[in-house]
Write a protein that holds these residues in place. Sequence first.
Motif, PDB file in Angstrom:
ATOM      1  N   VAL A 172      -4.821  11.058  19.920  1.00 31.28           N
ATOM      2  CA  VAL A 172      -5.409   9.914  19.221  1.00 31.28           C
ATOM      3  C   VAL A 172      -6.470   9.332  20.145  1.00 31.28           C
ATOM      4  O   VAL A 172      -6.174   8.985  21.294  1.00 31.28           O
ATOM      5  N   LYS A 229      -9.511  -3.521  10.266  1.00 32.81           N
ATOM      6  CA  LYS A 229      -8.257  -3.163  10.937  1.00 32.81           C
ATOM      7  C   LYS A 229      -7.962  -1.658  10.884  1.00 32.81           C
ATOM      8  O   LYS A 229      -7.262  -1.127  11.745  1.00 32.81           O
ATOM      9  N   PHE A 230      -8.480  -0.998   9.844  1.00 29.50           N
ATOM     10  CA  PHE A 230      -8.127   0.409   9.611  1.00 29.50           C
ATOM     11  C   PHE A 230      -9.321   1.348   9.778  1.00 29.50           C
ATOM     12  O   PHE A 230      -9.226   2.539   9.489  1.00 29.50           O
ATOM     13  N   ARG A 246      -1.277  -2.061  11.672  1.00 27.46           N
ATOM     14  CA  ARG A 246      -2.210  -1.111  12.291  1.00 27.46           C
ATOM     15  C   ARG A 246      -1.575   0.262  12.458  1.00 27.46           C
ATOM     16  O   ARG A 246      -2.215   1.289  12.291  1.00 27.46           O
ATOM     17  N   ALA A 247      -0.293   0.266  12.803  1.00 29.05           N
ATOM     18  CA  ALA A 247       0.376   1.542  13.058  1.00 29.05           C
ATOM     19  C   ALA A 247       0.671   2.314  11.777  1.00 29.05           C
ATOM     20  O   ALA A 247       0.645   3.538  11.770  1.00 29.05           O
ATOM     21  N   SER A 248       0.944   1.585  10.716  1.00 29.36           N
ATOM     22  CA  SER A 248       1.375   2.235   9.475  1.00 29.36           C
ATOM     23  C   SER A 248       0.252   2.398   8.463  1.00 29.36           C
ATOM     24  O   SER A 248       0.381   3.171   7.512  1.00 29.36           O
ATOM     25  N   GLY A 249      -0.841   1.656   8.631  1.00 31.85           N
ATOM     26  CA  GLY A 249      -1.892   1.651   7.621  1.00 31.85           C
ATOM     27  C   GLY A 249      -1.537   0.793   6.413  1.00 31.85           C
ATOM     28  O   GLY A 249      -2.248   0.806   5.408  1.00 31.85           O
ATOM     29  N   LEU A 250      -0.441   0.060   6.498  1.00 29.26           N
ATOM     30  CA  LEU A 250       0.011  -0.784   5.388  1.00 29.26           C
ATOM     31  C   LEU A 250      -0.329  -2.246   5.661  1.00 29.26           C
ATOM     32  O   LEU A 250      -0.728  -2.595   6.771  1.00 29.26           O
ATOM     33  N   GLU A 251      -0.151  -3.105   4.649  1.00 28.67           N
ATOM     34  CA  GLU A 251      -0.335  -4.555   4.836  1.00 28.67           C
ATOM     35  C   GLU A 251       0.829  -5.263   4.172  1.00 28.67           C
ATOM     36  O   GLU A 251       1.216  -4.922   3.056  1.00 28.67           O
ATOM     37  N   GLY A 280       0.838  -1.190   0.000  1.00 32.17           N
ATOM     38  CA  GLY A 280       0.000   0.000   0.000  1.00 32.17           C
ATOM     39  C   GLY A 280       0.873   1.239   0.000  1.00 32.17           C
ATOM     40  O   GLY A 280       2.023   1.170  -0.414  1.00 32.17           O
ATOM     41  N   PRO A 281       0.445   2.379   0.518  1.00 32.26           N
ATOM     42  CA  PRO A 281      -0.890   2.528   1.094  1.00 32.26           C
ATOM     43  C   PRO A 281      -2.009   2.448   0.048  1.00 32.26           C
ATOM     44  O   PRO A 281      -1.846   2.908  -1.075  1.00 32.26           O
ATOM     45  N   VAL A 282      -3.104   1.830   0.480  1.00 27.05           N
ATOM     46  CA  VAL A 282      -4.342   1.839  -0.294  1.00 27.05           C
ATOM     47  C   VAL A 282      -5.148   3.024   0.241  1.00 27.05           C
ATOM     48  O   VAL A 282      -5.312   3.160   1.457  1.00 27.05           O
ATOM     49  N   ASN A 283      -5.595   3.873  -0.656  1.00 30.21           N
ATOM     50  CA  ASN A 283      -6.226   5.115  -0.208  1.00 30.21           C
ATOM     51  C   ASN A 283      -7.757   5.057  -0.205  1.00 30.21           C
ATOM     52  O   ASN A 283      -8.403   6.080   0.020  1.00 30.21           O
ATOM     53  N   HIS A 285      -8.565  11.408   3.878  1.00 28.29           N
ATOM     54  CA  HIS A 285      -7.592  12.371   3.341  1.00 28.29           C
ATOM     55  C   HIS A 285      -8.344  13.603   2.837  1.00 28.29           C
ATOM     56  O   HIS A 285      -7.938  14.724   3.054  1.00 28.29           O
ATOM     57  N   ARG A 337      -5.590   5.312   6.052  1.00 24.02           N
ATOM     58  CA  ARG A 337      -5.671   4.121   6.903  1.00 24.02           C
ATOM     59  C   ARG A 337      -4.791   4.219   8.146  1.00 24.02           C
ATOM     60  O   ARG A 337      -5.008   3.478   9.112  1.00 24.02           O
ATOM     61  N   ALA A 338      -3.787   5.078   8.125  1.00 25.14           N
ATOM     62  CA  ALA A 338      -2.919   5.209   9.296  1.00 25.14           C
ATOM     63  C   ALA A 338      -3.584   6.072  10.364  1.00 25.14           C
ATOM     64  O   ALA A 338      -3.419   5.823  11.553  1.00 25.14           O
ATOM     65  N   LYS A 339      -4.353   7.088   9.943  1.00 30.61           N
ATOM     66  CA  LYS A 339      -4.964   8.000  10.915  1.00 30.61           C
ATOM     67  C   LYS A 339      -6.441   7.745  11.127  1.00 30.61           C
ATOM     68  O   LYS A 339      -7.059   8.339  11.997  1.00 30.61           O
ATOM     69  N   ARG A 340      -7.032   6.850  10.288  1.00 28.76           N
ATOM     70  CA  ARG A 340      -8.475   6.500  10.359  1.00 28.76           C
ATOM     71  C   ARG A 340      -9.369   7.717  10.157  1.00 28.76           C
ATOM     72  O   ARG A 340     -10.454   7.807  10.721  1.00 28.76           O
ATOM     73  N   PRO A 342      -3.953  10.918  -2.347  1.00 34.68           N
ATOM     74  CA  PRO A 342      -2.497  11.016  -2.408  1.00 34.68           C
ATOM     75  C   PRO A 342      -1.890  10.141  -3.499  1.00 34.68           C
ATOM     76  O   PRO A 342      -2.377   9.038  -3.759  1.00 34.68           O
ATOM     77  N   ASN A 345       1.367   8.042  -4.222  1.00 35.83           N
ATOM     78  CA  ASN A 345       2.332   7.434  -3.298  1.00 35.83           C
ATOM     79  C   ASN A 345       3.716   7.209  -3.907  1.00 35.83           C
ATOM     80  O   ASN A 345       4.561   6.569  -3.291  1.00 35.83           O
ATOM     81  N   TRP A 360       7.529   3.086   2.816  1.00 31.10           N
ATOM     82  CA  TRP A 360       8.269   1.832   2.963  1.00 31.10           C
ATOM     83  C   TRP A 360       9.302   1.763   1.850  1.00 31.10           C
ATOM     84  O   TRP A 360       9.131   2.378   0.790  1.00 31.10           O
ATOM     85  N   TRP A 372      -3.639   9.759  24.766  1.00 28.77           N
ATOM     86  CA  TRP A 372      -2.589   9.341  23.841  1.00 28.77           C
ATOM     87  C   TRP A 372      -2.328  10.461  22.847  1.00 28.77           C
ATOM     88  O   TRP A 372      -3.267  11.039  22.305  1.00 28.77           O
TER      89      TRP A 372
END
Lengths: 343, 343
Positions: free
Chosen positions: A229, A135-136, B287-292, A80-83, A103, A97-100, B81, B83, B104, B223
Amino acid sequence: MSKFTLAVVAGASAAVGAATTAAIYGLGGSRRQTPETQSVTTATRTGPLPPIQQRDGPHTPGPIIPPVDPSGVFQYGFPGPVNDLHSAVSLTSAFDRAKRNPHWVAEHITPASLLLRNGDRRHSYFAEDPAIPEKFRAKLTDYARSGYDRGHQVPAADAKWSQEAMDSTFWLSNMCPQVGEGFNRDYWAHFEDFCRRLTSFYPSVRIVTGPLYLPKREADGKWRVSYEVIGHPPNVAVPTHFYKIIFAEDGKTGGNVSLGAFVLPNAVIHNDKPLKDFEVPVEAVERASGLEFAGLLPPARRRRLCDEINCSVIVKEYAERQRTMMTPPPAKPGQAGTGLAQR
Amino acid sequence: MSKFTLAVVAGASAAVGAATTAAIYGLGGSRRQTPETQSVTTATRTGPLPPIQQRDGPHTPGPIIPPVDPSGVFQYGFPGPVNDLHSAVSLTSAFDRAKRNPHWVAEHITPASLLLRNGDRRHSYFAEDPAIPEKFRAKLTDYARSGYDRGHQVPAADAKWSQEAMDSTFWLSNMCPQVGEGFNRDYWAHFEDFCRRLTSFYPSVRIVTGPLYLPKREADGKWRVSYEVIGHPPNVAVPTHFYKIIFAEDGKTGGNVSLGAFVLPNAVIHNDKPLKDFEVPVEAVERASGLEFAGLLPPARRRRLCDEINCSVIVKEYAERQRTMMTPPPAKPGQAGTGLAQR
């Protein structure tokens, strides 16, 4: 490599194996061999680079065949990232997906769309967006007792033309945590009202809305981004600011577009504060967000929104606004009471 | 809408007009009408939604034709975005235009690739990446006097097999600001060395490396994510952490893959700290990065890296490491001195 090719790779590699990926990707080729980028490369280094043959060491005479395949990792899935680019009848959005949070969320309003009144927000419910992987996803529980409103990016009041249109503004993928009193329920709402009133002067108005996470200069002179967060465990980022990019169209094919860009802090804003204080160049939002908004709009077609109309909010108290929620939309051009003085 | 279609839209809409975009996009259709997502929708709302005809108000009998076109804004450019998925001979990367760091960077090392020694880092220069638009690029001046190292994500020492391979690790799109002493020049370097030593036991090792911006619990129980941004004006985010996802392959087609995921703070780490303390589930990084990272890797093929080998670093002092930079790579399996005891 063109964006189109990259996009195909991004999509394809999630579904197919490494062989196909490698074939599309043209592994082993360097991306910086086009004349344009090569010249830049030379400029940033100290002198031209010798041809690769001269750099071969004694172990491998002749050109080197890459012994590795960095893109081969796509066989396990494209990172990804998948947007999450999605469209509903009332909005189109991309999700972070990182900030939920989204964009950006894009909408379109017209005098006619605001006249239709087939949707009622009392029949709409905030809901987690099943189109975002679990998950996101932003969760209803993340917002519960967080102290923040579930703040619409595309306002429900802009999508009264059908219940489905209104419903689709209630997905959490159209929300960000917003300060309630003094912002979401006040100044931000007045700002949204300003956008609707633009349809009194422009037959078609497009608005792109989204969150920002801006750095602040601290006492030690360093710049820091800092944001809360919410959720247990922490899940949804609380933006420091929100932007709106407004495209007010004259309704002609290839006609003029009046652009306005605004950045407001996610904080209590006094009603006396002039809206124009929040006006910024479009490029400022682009640099802050990593997005681009008007790259295909020729300069000759651009106008500045706040040169054409009076960029200011009209303060309606919250209770009164709730009462008038279902009253007719703003008056047409030439009629009184639009609150937007034409210059 | 499939990912493939979305990717095509994302690529195409940047280059072509709104008509094409609208045609591909199928405007007016809702994305949530598939049986799968519909059922989820129902579950998250209070009871099934009535058909749209029953919701029409008195003004518009019959189904409503959307009076607006939210995706029409793409005629002015696709917001992104983007990427910046790019490949060079030694790495493949995706770039985060908002933070001016990579999302990444993926690499591939083998016993053979580490044996080749045709590249010398003394002939490589740090350079801004001309493949990233100027507006979103990390600059050499951002790092100057920032107090942070230009920290390679794919290490130069993994790309000695040609000068071009090594050169392409020196683009700033392969860098993040890293704490120098005690991290980039010490523990992180030992960790990179650990990854190279894996080729003594696995014929093919893939590594994906990138930054994280993690929240921390504060005194008030909330947080917060907080990170510095370097440059004047502030431009490049300083990650709070870095991750590596390691895929150690057994070399057989469809064979086993030993997975290891590690998250290290961008801070001084004492050499005594066990590497295993930084091991995390792959999903935590996702989960932290928004990636898989491994969605297409069947569970039956997965092994846990640290179950198979001794996950620990070998501390070499900086000066000694610089001296031995050009010595042969780690010994093969069965030979002494690899520093990785097989369990």
